[in-house]
Design a protein around this motif. Structure first.
Motif, PDB file in Angstrom:
ATOM      1  N   ILE A  40      13.542  12.977  85.450  1.00  0.00           N
ATOM      2  CA  ILE A  40      13.689  13.270  84.018  1.00  0.00           C
ATOM      3  C   ILE A  40      12.430  12.803  83.267  1.00  0.00           C
ATOM      4  CG2 ILE A  40      14.986  12.618  81.922  1.00  0.00           C
ATOM      5  CD1 ILE A  40      17.532  12.605  83.763  1.00  0.00           C
ATOM      6  N   GLY A  41      11.932  11.625  83.658  1.00  0.00           N
ATOM      7  CA  GLY A  41      10.699  11.105  83.043  1.00  0.00           C
ATOM      8  C   GLY A  41       9.530  12.045  83.287  1.00  0.00           C
ATOM      9  N   PRO A  47       6.790  19.307  81.244  1.00  0.00           N
ATOM     10  CA  PRO A  47       7.893  20.269  81.423  1.00  0.00           C
ATOM     11  C   PRO A  47       7.467  21.453  82.286  1.00  0.00           C
ATOM     12  CG  PRO A  47       7.414  19.859  79.077  1.00  0.00           C
ATOM     13  CD  PRO A  47       6.358  19.181  79.860  1.00  0.00           C
ATOM     14  N   THR A  48       8.410  21.953  83.093  1.00  0.00           N
ATOM     15  CA  THR A  48       8.169  23.183  83.857  1.00  0.00           C
ATOM     16  C   THR A  48       9.214  24.201  83.375  1.00  0.00           C
ATOM     17  OG1 THR A  48       9.693  22.615  85.625  1.00  0.00           O
ATOM     18  CG2 THR A  48       7.454  21.778  85.834  1.00  0.00           C
ATOM     19  N   ASP A  49       9.433  25.253  84.174  1.00  0.00           N
ATOM     20  CA  ASP A  49      10.422  26.244  83.727  1.00  0.00           C
ATOM     21  C   ASP A  49      11.789  25.994  84.366  1.00  0.00           C
ATOM     22  OD1 ASP A  49       9.883  26.886  86.291  1.00  0.00           O
ATOM     23  OD2 ASP A  49       9.516  29.029  85.945  1.00  0.00           O
ATOM     24  N   ASP A  50      12.052  24.754  84.782  1.00  0.00           N
ATOM     25  CA  ASP A  50      13.331  24.504  85.467  1.00  0.00           C
ATOM     26  C   ASP A  50      14.426  24.006  84.505  1.00  0.00           C
ATOM     27  OD1 ASP A  50      12.652  21.900  85.029  1.00  0.00           O
ATOM     28  OD2 ASP A  50      12.433  21.353  87.145  1.00  0.00           O
ATOM     29  N   LEU A  51      15.610  23.923  85.068  1.00  0.00           N
ATOM     30  CA  LEU A  51      16.790  23.550  84.282  1.00  0.00           C
ATOM     31  C   LEU A  51      16.642  22.149  83.679  1.00  0.00           C
ATOM     32  CD1 LEU A  51      19.785  24.157  83.488  1.00  0.00           C
ATOM     33  CD2 LEU A  51      20.440  23.139  85.670  1.00  0.00           C
ATOM     34  N   LEU A  52      16.099  21.240  84.488  1.00  0.00           N
ATOM     35  CA  LEU A  52      15.971  19.856  84.024  1.00  0.00           C
ATOM     36  C   LEU A  52      15.063  19.782  82.793  1.00  0.00           C
ATOM     37  CD1 LEU A  52      16.784  17.010  84.488  1.00  0.00           C
ATOM     38  CD2 LEU A  52      15.044  16.780  86.249  1.00  0.00           C
ATOM     39  N   MET A  54      14.640  22.066  80.666  1.00  0.00           N
ATOM     40  CA  MET A  54      15.388  22.658  79.557  1.00  0.00           C
ATOM     41  C   MET A  54      16.369  21.632  78.967  1.00  0.00           C
ATOM     42  SD  MET A  54      17.788  25.941  79.592  1.00  0.00           S
ATOM     43  CE  MET A  54      19.216  24.890  79.589  1.00  0.00           C
ATOM     44  N   LEU A  55      17.059  20.930  79.865  1.00  0.00           N
ATOM     45  CA  LEU A  55      18.017  19.921  79.400  1.00  0.00           C
ATOM     46  C   LEU A  55      17.290  18.827  78.621  1.00  0.00           C
ATOM     47  CD1 LEU A  55      20.269  19.599  82.587  1.00  0.00           C
ATOM     48  CD2 LEU A  55      20.918  20.601  80.398  1.00  0.00           C
ATOM     49  N   VAL A  56      16.153  18.399  79.136  1.00  0.00           N
ATOM     50  CA  VAL A  56      15.365  17.372  78.450  1.00  0.00           C
ATOM     51  C   VAL A  56      14.899  17.908  77.098  1.00  0.00           C
ATOM     52  CG1 VAL A  56      13.164  16.135  78.540  1.00  0.00           C
ATOM     53  CG2 VAL A  56      14.652  16.176  80.543  1.00  0.00           C
ATOM     54  N   GLY A  57      14.518  19.190  77.081  1.00  0.00           N
ATOM     55  CA  GLY A  57      14.081  19.840  75.837  1.00  0.00           C
ATOM     56  C   GLY A  57      15.182  19.810  74.802  1.00  0.00           C
ATOM     57  N   VAL A  58      16.382  20.104  75.211  1.00  0.00           N
ATOM     58  CA  VAL A  58      17.521  20.076  74.281  1.00  0.00           C
ATOM     59  C   VAL A  58      17.667  18.678  73.696  1.00  0.00           C
ATOM     60  CG1 VAL A  58      20.031  20.206  74.119  1.00  0.00           C
ATOM     61  CG2 VAL A  58      18.784  21.942  75.402  1.00  0.00           C
ATOM     62  N   GLY A  62      16.433  16.464  69.191  1.00  0.00           N
ATOM     63  CA  GLY A  62      17.048  15.523  68.262  1.00  0.00           C
ATOM     64  C   GLY A  62      18.557  15.438  68.315  1.00  0.00           C
ATOM     65  N   GLU A  63      19.210  16.315  69.056  1.00  0.00           N
ATOM     66  CA  GLU A  63      20.678  16.232  69.065  1.00  0.00           C
ATOM     67  C   GLU A  63      21.228  16.576  70.435  1.00  0.00           C
ATOM     68  OE1 GLU A  63      22.164  19.163  66.369  1.00  0.00           O
ATOM     69  OE2 GLU A  63      20.374  20.365  66.540  1.00  0.00           O
ATOM     70  N   VAL A  64      22.497  16.712  70.481  1.00  0.00           N
ATOM     71  CA  VAL A  64      23.306  17.162  71.620  1.00  0.00           C
ATOM     72  C   VAL A  64      23.245  16.248  72.843  1.00  0.00           C
ATOM     73  CG1 VAL A  64      24.050  19.119  72.977  1.00  0.00           C
ATOM     74  CG2 VAL A  64      22.904  19.524  70.820  1.00  0.00           C
ATOM     75  N   LEU A  65      22.133  16.189  73.550  1.00  0.00           N
ATOM     76  CA  LEU A  65      22.174  15.481  74.831  1.00  0.00           C
ATOM     77  C   LEU A  65      21.427  14.149  74.801  1.00  0.00           C
ATOM     78  CD1 LEU A  65      21.599  18.417  77.330  1.00  0.00           C
ATOM     79  CD2 LEU A  65      23.738  17.357  76.678  1.00  0.00           C
ATOM     80  N   THR A  66      22.146  13.090  75.100  1.00  0.00           N
ATOM     81  CA  THR A  66      21.477  11.796  75.274  1.00  0.00           C
ATOM     82  C   THR A  66      20.942  11.739  76.706  1.00  0.00           C
ATOM     83  OG1 THR A  66      23.440  10.750  76.139  1.00  0.00           O
ATOM     84  CG2 THR A  66      23.169  10.698  73.745  1.00  0.00           C
ATOM     85  N   ALA A  67      20.117  10.725  76.984  1.00  0.00           N
ATOM     86  CA  ALA A  67      19.574  10.575  78.339  1.00  0.00           C
ATOM     87  C   ALA A  67      20.717  10.428  79.345  1.00  0.00           C
ATOM     88  CB  ALA A  67      18.651   9.367  78.391  1.00  0.00           C
ATOM     89  N   ALA A  68      21.746   9.690  78.956  1.00  0.00           N
ATOM     90  CA  ALA A  68      22.883   9.489  79.867  1.00  0.00           C
ATOM     91  C   ALA A  68      23.591  10.814  80.136  1.00  0.00           C
ATOM     92  CB  ALA A  68      23.856   8.480  79.276  1.00  0.00           C
ATOM     93  N   GLU A  69      23.639  11.669  79.102  1.00  0.00           N
ATOM     94  CA  GLU A  69      24.299  12.972  79.298  1.00  0.00           C
ATOM     95  C   GLU A  69      23.480  13.882  80.211  1.00  0.00           C
ATOM     96  OE1 GLU A  69      26.851  13.329  75.137  1.00  0.00           O
ATOM     97  OE2 GLU A  69      24.743  13.877  75.155  1.00  0.00           O
ATOM     98  N   VAL A  70      22.166  13.874  80.040  1.00  0.00           N
ATOM     99  CA  VAL A  70      21.317  14.680  80.934  1.00  0.00           C
ATOM    100  C   VAL A  70      21.553  14.245  82.379  1.00  0.00           C
ATOM    101  CG1 VAL A  70      18.954  15.235  81.630  1.00  0.00           C
ATOM    102  CG2 VAL A  70      19.529  15.112  79.205  1.00  0.00           C
ATOM    103  N   LEU A  71      21.578  12.942  82.562  1.00  0.00           N
ATOM    104  CA  LEU A  71      21.810  12.397  83.896  1.00  0.00           C
ATOM    105  C   LEU A  71      23.181  12.818  84.411  1.00  0.00           C
ATOM    106  CD1 LEU A  71      20.049  10.498  85.590  1.00  0.00           C
ATOM    107  CD2 LEU A  71      21.490   8.621  84.821  1.00  0.00           C
ATOM    108  N   GLY A  72      24.191  12.711  83.561  1.00  0.00           N
ATOM    109  CA  GLY A  72      25.558  13.074  83.963  1.00  0.00           C
ATOM    110  C   GLY A  72      25.652  14.537  84.360  1.00  0.00           C
TER     111      GLY A  72
END
Ligand code: HEM
Length: 247
Positions: A40-41, A47-52, A54-58, A62-72
């Motif tokens: 994630i770091g 950033p690349t074009d992968d899902l991770l 994108m999740l980090v981008g979200v 500023g909202e929706v996903l915290t680091a813990a949520e990305v991990l989850g």
């Protein structure tokens, strides 16, 4: 793969696990989290074009996903999507190799591959059961569940229900072939928790099976003895040795 196997083994009820299984699950969980944390770091920095990414981008908007949520989410996708897909491909290949008429038919008519994958999900489904809690008193097949009762739903058994399927123990890759045939089985469950990855899983299995069959005209099982995973939830072999030689 070893982390994933230890975590997949650990999805069985704890009462069925040895102390070794529990310790393995815990170690694998910690290692996966450390691995994903580092990844994630990296994706945050580059950033690349992968899902991770994108999740980090979200998360960074500023909202929706915290680091813990990305991990989850990553752990959930890894656990839900890996062992299951591996076993669909493995169980499906075993069914084809043990039913040579069906394998020959699929070679002749590769356009049947999507229907064959549906049949694999019915006939030898990777996820054997799931669990639910009765929200209200409910009677099913003469048994009354009280509100709050736990329910174990045997999806694998439902796939062989003679009241639903003609000749249920027969592996028939044309069963779902008609355009009008509903994709009726519980391989991806049903309702609110219907598998999020179903389209991806279907695509993966279709690609793997179509490609393997096309590239290996003399495909056969390279062993008479298959060892199954020590798991109640996941049905699949520990390994699937295949002979890929041309004749
Ligand atoms: C052959 C492959 C697969 C099979 C057989 C399978 C099976 C299932 C089943 C039976 C459930 C529902 C569990 C329940 O109702 O309690 C489920 C849920 C789920 N699956 Fe899959 N799955 C597969 C592949 C994937 C893939 C590739 C992904 C993601 C990349 C994925 C992600 C999920 C997620 C996130 C859920 C939880 C959905 C929710 O609770 O709302 N699955 N899967």
């Amino acid at each position: 793969r070893n982390w994933e196997l230890a975590i997949a083994r650990g999805t069985d009820p704890d009462d069925l696990l040895s102390a070794h299984d529990v310790a393995d699950r815990s170690r694998a969980g910690q290692e996966v989290v450390a691995y994903l944390h580092a990844l994630i770091g990296q994706r945050r920095a580059h950033p690349t074009d992968d899902l991770l990414s994108m999740l980090v981008g979200v998360e960074e908007q500023g909202e929706v996903l915290t680091a813990a949520e990305v991990l989850g989410i990553c752990v959930l996708l890894l656990v839900a999507g890996m062992e299951t897909s591996i076993n669909l491909i493995g169980n499906g290949m075993i069914a084809l190799l043990r039913n040579p008429d069906q394998l020959a038919l699929l070679r002749e008519r590769p356009e049947l591959t999507p229907a064959a994958v549906e049949e694999m999900l019915r006939y030898d489904t990777p996820t054997q059961f799931t669990m639910r809690v009765a929200l209200t008193e409910t009677t099913v097949a003469g048994h009354t569940f009280a509100r709050g009762d736990g329910v174990i739903v045997l999806m694998a058994s439902a796939g062989r229900d003679p009241a639903v399927f003609t000749d249920p123990d027969r592996f028939d890759i044309t069963r779902y072939a008609a355009a009008s045939a509903p994709r009726r089985h519980l391989g991806f469950s049903l309702g609110l928790h219907y598998c999020l990855g179903a389209p991806l899983a279907r695509m993966e299995a279709e690609t793997a099976i179509r490609t393997l069959i096309a590239r290996a005209p003399g495909l056969s099982l390279a062993t008479d003895t298959l060892t199954y995973l020590p798991s109640l939830i996941h049905r699949g072999v520990v390994s699937l040795p295949l002979d890929l030689s041309a004749d």
